[in-house]
Design a protein around this motif. Structure first.
Motif, PDB file in Angstrom:
ATOM      1  N   LYS A 153      72.690 -49.168 -94.675  1.00 58.09           N
ATOM      2  CA  LYS A 153      73.483 -50.385 -94.845  1.00 58.09           C
ATOM      3  C   LYS A 153      72.660 -51.598 -94.426  1.00 58.09           C
ATOM      4  CE  LYS A 153      75.695 -50.079 -90.337  1.00 58.09           C
ATOM      5  NZ  LYS A 153      76.945 -50.038 -89.600  1.00 58.09           N
TER       6      LYS A 153
ATOM      7  N   THR B  88      70.700 -62.918 -90.080  1.00 56.20           N
ATOM      8  CA  THR B  88      71.171 -62.320 -91.325  1.00 56.20           C
ATOM      9  C   THR B  88      72.701 -62.287 -91.359  1.00 56.20           C
ATOM     10  OG1 THR B  88      70.968 -60.094 -90.400  1.00 56.20           O
ATOM     11  CG2 THR B  88      69.115 -60.914 -91.697  1.00 56.20           C
ATOM     12  N   ASP B  89      73.240 -62.438 -92.561  1.00 53.86           N
ATOM     13  CA  ASP B  89      74.691 -62.434 -92.746  1.00 53.86           C
ATOM     14  C   ASP B  89      75.209 -60.999 -92.841  1.00 53.86           C
ATOM     15  OD1 ASP B  89      74.125 -61.542 -95.355  1.00 53.86           O
ATOM     16  OD2 ASP B  89      74.607 -63.457 -96.297  1.00 53.86           O
ATOM     17  N   GLU B  90      76.473 -60.842 -93.214  1.00 55.01           N
ATOM     18  CA  GLU B  90      77.089 -59.521 -93.283  1.00 55.01           C
ATOM     19  C   GLU B  90      76.442 -58.617 -94.334  1.00 55.01           C
ATOM     20  OE1 GLU B  90      79.112 -62.273 -96.050  1.00 55.01           O
ATOM     21  OE2 GLU B  90      78.744 -62.400 -93.901  1.00 55.01           O
ATOM     22  N   ASN B  91      75.692 -59.197 -95.249  1.00 53.98           N
ATOM     23  CA  ASN B  91      74.969 -58.420 -96.256  1.00 53.98           C
ATOM     24  C   ASN B  91      73.498 -58.250 -95.888  1.00 53.98           C
ATOM     25  OD1 ASN B  91      77.188 -58.019 -98.080  1.00 53.98           O
ATOM     26  ND2 ASN B  91      76.995 -60.177 -98.611  1.00 53.98           N
TER      27      ASN B  91
ATOM     28  N   THR C 100      72.875 -56.543 -90.092  1.00 49.83           N
ATOM     29  CA  THR C 100      73.525 -57.840 -89.877  1.00 49.83           C
ATOM     30  C   THR C 100      73.179 -58.409 -88.506  1.00 49.83           C
ATOM     31  OG1 THR C 100      75.526 -56.830 -88.992  1.00 49.83           O
ATOM     32  CG2 THR C 100      75.444 -57.175 -91.362  1.00 49.83           C
ATOM     33  N   GLY C 101      73.161 -59.725 -88.436  1.00 51.45           N
ATOM     34  CA  GLY C 101      72.949 -60.419 -87.167  1.00 51.45           C
ATOM     35  C   GLY C 101      71.531 -60.366 -86.631  1.00 51.45           C
TER      36      GLY C 101
END
Length: 136
Positions: free
Chosen positions: A38, A64-67, A41-42
């Motif tokens: 996956k 980094t964002d949720e993606n 994130t963060g």
């Protein structure tokens, strides 16, 4: 009828102005945690540029964002972004948050921008390795 036409024209002008104001960015990045399968994130990523004296100057820093993505490095509007850059991926805090041991406290990817095209510099990441390539 005139009022309705005026409102429609005003709406169209606002929409066109809004789209015209969108910034274009020349550089993006992405981190995929291949152990978890996956996005990571963060994760903090620091962008630096090499100056004339071969010193690195910090340009920007984002998470980094949720993606697992950062889409907005290097505003391209009227800018000359030619040069040698470095992305520093601060991975140790990410793995610490997952309570995983890791080998690399950070990883650095150095690359050169030599035109006005978009550059995408992703990494695939695991606790004991990483890989990078020029994406699109």
């Amino acid at each position: 009828m005139k009022k309705r036409a005026f409102l429609l024209l005003a709406f169209i002008a606002i929409v066109q102005f809004s789209f015209a104001q969108e910034a274009n960015y020349q550089l993006s990045s992405h981190i995929l945690d291949i152990t978890a399968g996956k996005p990571a994130t963060g994760v903090k990523i620091t962008l630096s540029k090499k100056d004339k004296n071969d010193n690195w100057k910090k340009i920007d820093e984002k998470k980094t964002d949720e993606n697992g993505r950062i889409k907005d490095f290097l505003n391209q509007d009227g800018a000359n972004n030619l040069g040698i850059y470095k992305l520093t991926f601060h991975t140790s805090p990410y793995f610490n948050s997952l309570e995983q041991k890791s080998f690399y406290p950070f990883s650095e990817v150095v690359f050169e921008i030599n035109d006005s095209e978009h550059y995408h510099v992703p990494i695939t990441l695991s606790p004991f390795g990483y890989s990078t390539y020029r994406g699109n």
